[in-house]
Design an enzyme around this catalytic site. Structure first.
Site, PDB file in Angstrom:
ATOM      1  CG  ASN A 151      -0.365  -0.401   2.511  1.00  0.00           C
ATOM      2  OD1 ASN A 151       0.413  -1.367   2.500  1.00  0.00           O
ATOM      3  ND2 ASN A 151      -0.217   0.482   3.473  1.00  0.00           N
ATOM      4  CB  SER A 199     -11.093  -3.407   1.201  1.00  0.00           C
ATOM      5  OG  SER A 199     -11.638  -2.160   1.847  1.00  0.00           O
ATOM      6  CB  CYS A 326      -3.964   3.034   9.275  1.00  0.00           C
ATOM      7  SG  CYS A 326      -4.691   2.366   7.724  1.00  0.00           S
TER       8      CYS A 326
HETATM    9  N1  PLP Z   1      -4.728  -4.134   3.759  1.00  0.00           N
HETATM   10  C1  PLP Z   1      -3.987  -3.068   2.997  1.00  0.00           C
HETATM   11  C2  PLP Z   1      -2.793  -3.698   2.216  1.00  0.00           C
HETATM   12  C3  PLP Z   1      -4.632  -2.092   3.053  1.00  0.00           C
HETATM   13  O1  PLP Z   1      -3.898  -0.995   2.280  1.00  0.00           O
HETATM   14  C4  PLP Z   1      -5.612  -1.410   3.966  1.00  0.00           C
HETATM   15  C5  PLP Z   1      -6.317  -0.265   3.881  1.00  0.00           C
HETATM   16  O2  PLP Z   1      -5.370   0.654   3.742  1.00  0.00           O
HETATM   17  C6  PLP Z   1      -6.267  -2.478   4.674  1.00  0.00           C
HETATM   18  C7  PLP Z   1      -5.767  -3.848   4.617  1.00  0.00           C
HETATM   19  C8  PLP Z   1      -7.469  -2.136   5.337  1.00  0.00           C
HETATM   20  O3  PLP Z   1      -8.725  -2.110   4.819  1.00  0.00           O
HETATM   21  P1  PLP Z   1     -10.042  -1.406   5.237  1.00  0.00           P
HETATM   22  O4  PLP Z   1      -9.764  -0.032   5.278  1.00  0.00           O
HETATM   23  O5  PLP Z   1     -11.114  -1.962   4.513  1.00  0.00           O
HETATM   24  O6  PLP Z   1     -10.124  -2.127   6.789  1.00  0.00           O
END
Ligand code: PLP
Length: 389
Positions: A151, A199, A326
């Site tokens: 990400n 997601s 996050c």
């Molecule tokens: N996994 C990855 C690689 C992400 O980039 C994200 C969100 O940024 C998530 C999991 C979490 O997803 P959600 O925002 O739907 O909880």
């Protein structure tokens, strides 16, 4: 003032077609999908259709899709659910140093609760090595969890190869495909995946909905009890408008992905080339070319503090990110960039710009006009910069 959104890896706007469809399921078809009357049956049918659309985008069977509240829950369900059910077989789990916190923190939680974890390193481009995974495997390994695309730096991992090894050894393989869904072709069979997280809000669907693909025959323990929804793997009244919106977003992503990617790659490379030509002492984070997500730009600009850069960009209407959304509330440098070998200072000066469907050439030109000016101004205030030049 122009407002330019370049933070699509954090979230995307809901597609108008998705929003329009969802509205009907808020106001008109609002029945509980578990109810036997027609109000309920209508919604149940629409959820089934959404399940087909989601499954179709990843080459799965609809019965292998379990809807969740998003990627974070799906990661937790996959990892905790697999670890619990397999605890008698073994307690060793493998992941990489650049996973999203939804995976890493779940691993750390399990490590405090009787499991042993191995976190494999990555190279300077943010790529996991298949050999490192192979070396980490032990007779008691029960699960490997490796993300499809990162990400922060967009690096695409060799998941099919890792999946092949996991399958040979009878180890479950989980892939977090939150960032690759709708941007890279995904086929759960070709990728040899047992569990796959996706997601909705990263692909122009609503927030608060996602799914876990669970290969037929693979069993995991639920995290939530109290109902028989989602074949008892995820109890609770379904977020019907969200799920239906997610289904529509998957359908649109499938139709548009190939054309969109050509455009995203073009704009991404224009942005990279323009930045490298106009600002000195810039480092590209992550691979360039085919091993990078089509929409991801990540750079470190020496002698610049990421947060000041973001605020200055925001003042001229440009929205980017200095790490994952996050963690951007914290001042810790990104764990991904540190794992790739960047120093704390260089990691602190990082900027992620993630492109989306609506970005245009004019917007990229505007960024290329504003960013060098901001960098110049911030560097003029930096004593370290003056010492170095
Ligand atoms: N996994 C990855 C690689 C992400 O980039 C994200 C969100 O940024 C998530 C999991 C979490 O997803 P959600 O925002 O739907 O909880």
């Amino acid at each position: 003032m122009k407002r330019i959104y370049l933070d699509h890896s954090a979230t995307t706007p809901v597609d108008p077609q998705v929003a329009e469809l969802m509205m009907v399921y808020f106001t008109e078809y609002y029945g509980n999908p578990s109810s036997v009357h027609s109000f309920g049956r209508q919604v149940h049918k629409a959820i089934d259709e959404a399940r087909e659309k989601v499954a179709s985008l990843i080459g799965a069977n609809p019965s292998e899709i379990t809807f969740t509240s998003g990627g974070t829950e799906a990661d937790n369900l996959a990892i905790q659910g697999a670890a619990r059910i397999r605890a008698k077989k073994g307690t060793h789990l493998i992941t990489s140093a650049i996973e999203h916190h939804a995976v890493l923190d779940t691993f750390k939680y399990l490590a405090k609760n009787g499991y042993e974890i191995t976190i494999v390193p990555v190279d300077e481009e943010g790529l996991v090595s298949v050999q490192d995974i192979e070396k980490a495997i032990r007779p008691d390994t029960i699960l490997i969890s490796i993300m499809h695309a990162n990400n922060e730096v967009g690096s695409i991992q060799p998941v099919a190869e890792i999946g092949r090894i996991a399958r040979e050894k009878g180890i479950l393989f989980h892939v977090d495909a939150v960032q690759s869904l709708g941007k890279l072709p995904i086929d759960v069979n070709q990728m040899n995946v047992d569990l796959l997280t996706i997601s909705s809000h990263k692909i122009y669907g609503p927030k608060g909905v996602g799914a876990l693909y669970i290969r037929k025959g693979v069993r995991i323990s639920p995290l939530v009890f109290g109902g028989s929804q989602e074949r008892k793997v995820r109890s609770g009244t379904e977020n019907a408008p969200g799920i239906i919106g997610f289904g529509k977003a998957c359908e649109l992503a499938g139709q548009r992905m190939a054309d969109e990617n050509i455009e995203l790659v073009r704009l991404r490379d224009k942005l990279f080339d323009g930045i490298l030509a106009s600002i000195d002492r810039v480092k590209v984070n992550g691979p360039r070319g085919a091993k990078r997500l089509p929409n991801n730009v990540n750079i470190s600009i020496n002698f610049i503090e990421g947060e000041s850069l973001l605020l200055s960009l925001d003042l001229v209407g440009i929205a980017g990110s200095s790490g994952s959304a996050c963690t951007s509330g914290s001042l810790d440098p990104s764990h991904v960039l540190l794992a790739m070998g960047l120093s704390h200072e260089v990691a602190h000066g990082s900027l992620r710009l993630s492109l989306g469907r609506q970005n245009t050439d004019e917007e990229i030109d505007y960024v290329l006009q504003e960013l060098p000016k901001i960098v110049q101004r911030l560097r003029e205030m930096s004593p370290l910069y003056h010492k170095a030049i």
